[in-house]
Design a protein around this motif. Sequence first.
Motif, PDB file in Angstrom:
ATOM      1  N   ALA A   7      38.222  41.682 -34.615  1.00  8.85           N
ATOM      2  CA  ALA A   7      39.242  42.711 -34.389  1.00  8.85           C
ATOM      3  C   ALA A   7      40.307  42.695 -35.486  1.00  8.85           C
ATOM      4  CB  ALA A   7      39.891  42.511 -33.027  1.00  8.85           C
ATOM      5  N   CYS A   8      40.432  41.591 -36.209  1.00  2.05           N
ATOM      6  CA  CYS A   8      41.399  41.514 -37.312  1.00  2.05           C
ATOM      7  C   CYS A   8      40.921  42.282 -38.538  1.00  2.05           C
ATOM      8  CB  CYS A   8      41.660  40.061 -37.691  1.00  2.05           C
ATOM      9  SG  CYS A   8      42.659  39.165 -36.470  1.00  2.05           S
ATOM     10  N   ASP A   9      39.631  42.546 -38.607  1.00  2.00           N
ATOM     11  CA  ASP A   9      39.066  43.289 -39.734  1.00  2.00           C
ATOM     12  C   ASP A   9      39.486  44.750 -39.615  1.00  2.00           C
ATOM     13  OD1 ASP A   9      37.537  44.575 -41.659  1.00  2.00           O
ATOM     14  OD2 ASP A   9      35.680  43.541 -41.139  1.00  2.00           O
ATOM     15  N   GLU A  10      40.157  45.275 -40.647  1.00  6.06           N
ATOM     16  CA  GLU A  10      40.667  46.645 -40.602  1.00  6.06           C
ATOM     17  C   GLU A  10      39.557  47.687 -40.496  1.00  6.06           C
ATOM     18  OE1 GLU A  10      43.343  47.320 -43.831  1.00  6.06           O
ATOM     19  OE2 GLU A  10      44.617  45.634 -43.283  1.00  6.06           O
ATOM     20  N   SER A  11      38.348  47.336 -40.912  1.00  9.08           N
ATOM     21  CA  SER A  11      37.255  48.307 -40.856  1.00  9.08           C
ATOM     22  C   SER A  11      36.600  48.364 -39.474  1.00  9.08           C
ATOM     23  CB  SER A  11      36.195  47.971 -41.911  1.00  9.08           C
ATOM     24  OG  SER A  11      35.570  46.732 -41.601  1.00  9.08           O
ATOM     25  N   GLY A  37      31.522  45.326 -23.328  1.00 12.43           N
ATOM     26  CA  GLY A  37      31.874  45.632 -21.941  1.00 12.43           C
ATOM     27  C   GLY A  37      33.249  45.127 -21.546  1.00 12.43           C
ATOM     28  N   LEU A  38      34.171  45.150 -22.488  1.00  7.79           N
ATOM     29  CA  LEU A  38      35.516  44.637 -22.256  1.00  7.79           C
ATOM     30  C   LEU A  38      36.548  45.755 -22.311  1.00  7.79           C
ATOM     31  CD1 LEU A  38      35.310  41.558 -24.638  1.00  7.79           C
ATOM     32  CD2 LEU A  38      35.127  41.529 -22.143  1.00  7.79           C
ATOM     33  N   ASN A  39      37.701  45.490 -21.727  1.00 16.04           N
ATOM     34  CA  ASN A  39      38.829  46.403 -21.832  1.00 16.04           C
ATOM     35  C   ASN A  39      39.440  46.231 -23.219  1.00 16.04           C
ATOM     36  OD1 ASN A  39      41.776  47.059 -21.696  1.00 16.04           O
ATOM     37  ND2 ASN A  39      41.159  47.734 -19.646  1.00 16.04           N
ATOM     38  N   THR A  40      39.780  47.343 -23.857  1.00 17.44           N
ATOM     39  CA  THR A  40      40.347  47.295 -25.211  1.00 17.44           C
ATOM     40  C   THR A  40      41.617  46.453 -25.262  1.00 17.44           C
ATOM     41  OG1 THR A  40      39.452  49.498 -25.600  1.00 17.44           O
ATOM     42  CG2 THR A  40      41.123  48.734 -27.136  1.00 17.44           C
ATOM     43  N   ASN A  41      42.451  46.556 -24.238  1.00 17.69           N
ATOM     44  CA  ASN A  41      43.701  45.787 -24.227  1.00 17.69           C
ATOM     45  C   ASN A  41      43.445  44.287 -24.243  1.00 17.69           C
ATOM     46  OD1 ASN A  41      45.343  48.045 -24.208  1.00 17.69           O
ATOM     47  ND2 ASN A  41      45.253  48.211 -21.978  1.00 17.69           N
ATOM     48  N   MET A  42      42.334  43.863 -23.640  1.00 10.55           N
ATOM     49  CA  MET A  42      42.006  42.438 -23.626  1.00 10.55           C
ATOM     50  C   MET A  42      41.707  41.952 -25.042  1.00 10.55           C
ATOM     51  SD  MET A  42      39.057  40.403 -21.517  1.00 10.55           S
ATOM     52  CE  MET A  42      39.788  40.826 -19.952  1.00 10.55           C
ATOM     53  N   VAL A  43      40.966  42.753 -25.803  1.00  4.34           N
ATOM     54  CA  VAL A  43      40.638  42.362 -27.179  1.00  4.34           C
ATOM     55  C   VAL A  43      41.905  42.357 -28.041  1.00  4.34           C
ATOM     56  CG1 VAL A  43      39.240  42.905 -29.213  1.00  4.34           C
ATOM     57  CG2 VAL A  43      38.281  43.216 -26.928  1.00  4.34           C
ATOM     58  N   PHE A  44      42.789  43.341 -27.825  1.00  3.38           N
ATOM     59  CA  PHE A  44      44.063  43.339 -28.544  1.00  3.38           C
ATOM     60  C   PHE A  44      44.875  42.085 -28.204  1.00  3.38           C
ATOM     61  CE2 PHE A  44      43.677  48.043 -29.184  1.00  3.38           C
ATOM     62  CZ  PHE A  44      43.856  48.036 -30.556  1.00  3.38           C
ATOM     63  N   ARG A  45      44.876  41.688 -26.935  1.00  4.98           N
ATOM     64  CA  ARG A  45      45.599  40.484 -26.507  1.00  4.98           C
ATOM     65  C   ARG A  45      45.012  39.260 -27.196  1.00  4.98           C
ATOM     66  NH1 ARG A  45      44.286  39.085 -21.115  1.00  4.98           N
ATOM     67  NH2 ARG A  45      44.906  41.192 -20.608  1.00  4.98           N
ATOM     68  N   TRP A  46      43.684  39.155 -27.246  1.00  7.94           N
ATOM     69  CA  TRP A  46      43.051  38.014 -27.905  1.00  7.94           C
ATOM     70  C   TRP A  46      43.401  37.997 -29.393  1.00  7.94           C
ATOM     71  CZ3 TRP A  46      37.491  38.672 -25.504  1.00  7.94           C
ATOM     72  CH2 TRP A  46      37.531  38.312 -24.161  1.00  7.94           C
ATOM     73  N   LEU A 101      45.198  35.015 -31.301  1.00 10.02           N
ATOM     74  CA  LEU A 101      44.608  34.385 -32.487  1.00 10.02           C
ATOM     75  C   LEU A 101      45.638  34.300 -33.602  1.00 10.02           C
ATOM     76  CD1 LEU A 101      41.936  33.398 -33.922  1.00 10.02           C
ATOM     77  CD2 LEU A 101      41.824  35.714 -34.847  1.00 10.02           C
ATOM     78  N   ARG A 102      46.340  35.406 -33.834  1.00  7.61           N
ATOM     79  CA  ARG A 102      47.340  35.434 -34.905  1.00  7.61           C
ATOM     80  C   ARG A 102      48.497  34.485 -34.623  1.00  7.61           C
ATOM     81  NH1 ARG A 102      47.369  41.948 -36.200  1.00  7.61           N
ATOM     82  NH2 ARG A 102      45.488  41.900 -37.489  1.00  7.61           N
ATOM     83  N   ALA A 103      48.784  34.259 -33.355  1.00  7.82           N
ATOM     84  CA  ALA A 103      49.861  33.339 -32.975  1.00  7.82           C
ATOM     85  C   ALA A 103      49.377  31.893 -32.933  1.00  7.82           C
ATOM     86  CB  ALA A 103      50.439  33.740 -31.616  1.00  7.82           C
ATOM     87  N   GLY A 104      48.086  31.676 -33.176  1.00  2.00           N
ATOM     88  CA  GLY A 104      47.538  30.324 -33.168  1.00  2.00           C
ATOM     89  C   GLY A 104      47.272  29.785 -31.775  1.00  2.00           C
ATOM     90  N   LEU A 105      47.182  30.677 -30.788  1.00  2.00           N
ATOM     91  CA  LEU A 105      46.993  30.235 -29.408  1.00  2.00           C
ATOM     92  C   LEU A 105      45.529  30.104 -29.004  1.00  2.00           C
ATOM     93  CD1 LEU A 105      49.778  32.402 -27.743  1.00  2.00           C
ATOM     94  CD2 LEU A 105      49.891  30.001 -28.431  1.00  2.00           C
ATOM     95  N   LEU A 106      44.624  30.512 -29.866  1.00  2.25           N
ATOM     96  CA  LEU A 106      43.201  30.372 -29.537  1.00  2.25           C
ATOM     97  C   LEU A 106      42.593  29.169 -30.228  1.00  2.25           C
ATOM     98  CD1 LEU A 106      41.835  34.042 -29.480  1.00  2.25           C
ATOM     99  CD2 LEU A 106      42.504  32.593 -27.588  1.00  2.25           C
ATOM    100  N   GLY A 107      43.437  28.265 -30.664  1.00  2.00           N
ATOM    101  CA  GLY A 107      42.929  27.026 -31.261  1.00  2.00           C
ATOM    102  C   GLY A 107      41.986  27.288 -32.406  1.00  2.00           C
ATOM    103  N   THR A 108      42.422  28.107 -33.359  1.00  2.00           N
ATOM    104  CA  THR A 108      41.552  28.491 -34.457  1.00  2.00           C
ATOM    105  C   THR A 108      40.976  27.272 -35.151  1.00  2.00           C
ATOM    106  OG1 THR A 108      43.433  28.623 -35.952  1.00  2.00           O
ATOM    107  CG2 THR A 108      42.724  30.663 -34.898  1.00  2.00           C
TER     108      THR A 108
END
Length: 120
Positions: free
Chosen positions: A29-33, A44-53, A57-64
């Motif tokens: 989702a970080c890829d602009e394309s 099969g996910l809600n778009t808002n859920m992917v935006f939240r993830w 990720l950008r905040a470092g909360l997904l343990g990159t």
Amino acid sequence: MLAGEAEQKKRRRSTNYPLEFKRRLAQQACDESVSVAQLAMQHGLNTNMVFRWRRQLRAGLLGTATQFLPVALAAESKVPAGVGIGDAGSIEIQLGQATIRIHGVPDPATLALVLQGLRP
């Protein structure tokens, strides 16, 4: 059956997705394309859920996972007598045509903010 019980049965149960799955989709989702809406629909996910993830990720909360960056060491320079090692240190980060230089001993909190700002 009571009205409250019927309402509970209608509710969908939230799914706990594996961390690696969230991280992978957030990185895509970080890829602009990539269309986040299409990415969500494909899985099969809600778009808002992917935006939240993606925000997590950008905040470092997904343990990159640790990512290594190429490092080039400059030739050693002689430190003049009486100058502490911390006074002579420097960090240089090149991103495209931009260069960030930090001389001396930076405040750890400020350095952390600068490095967080470099994340995609």
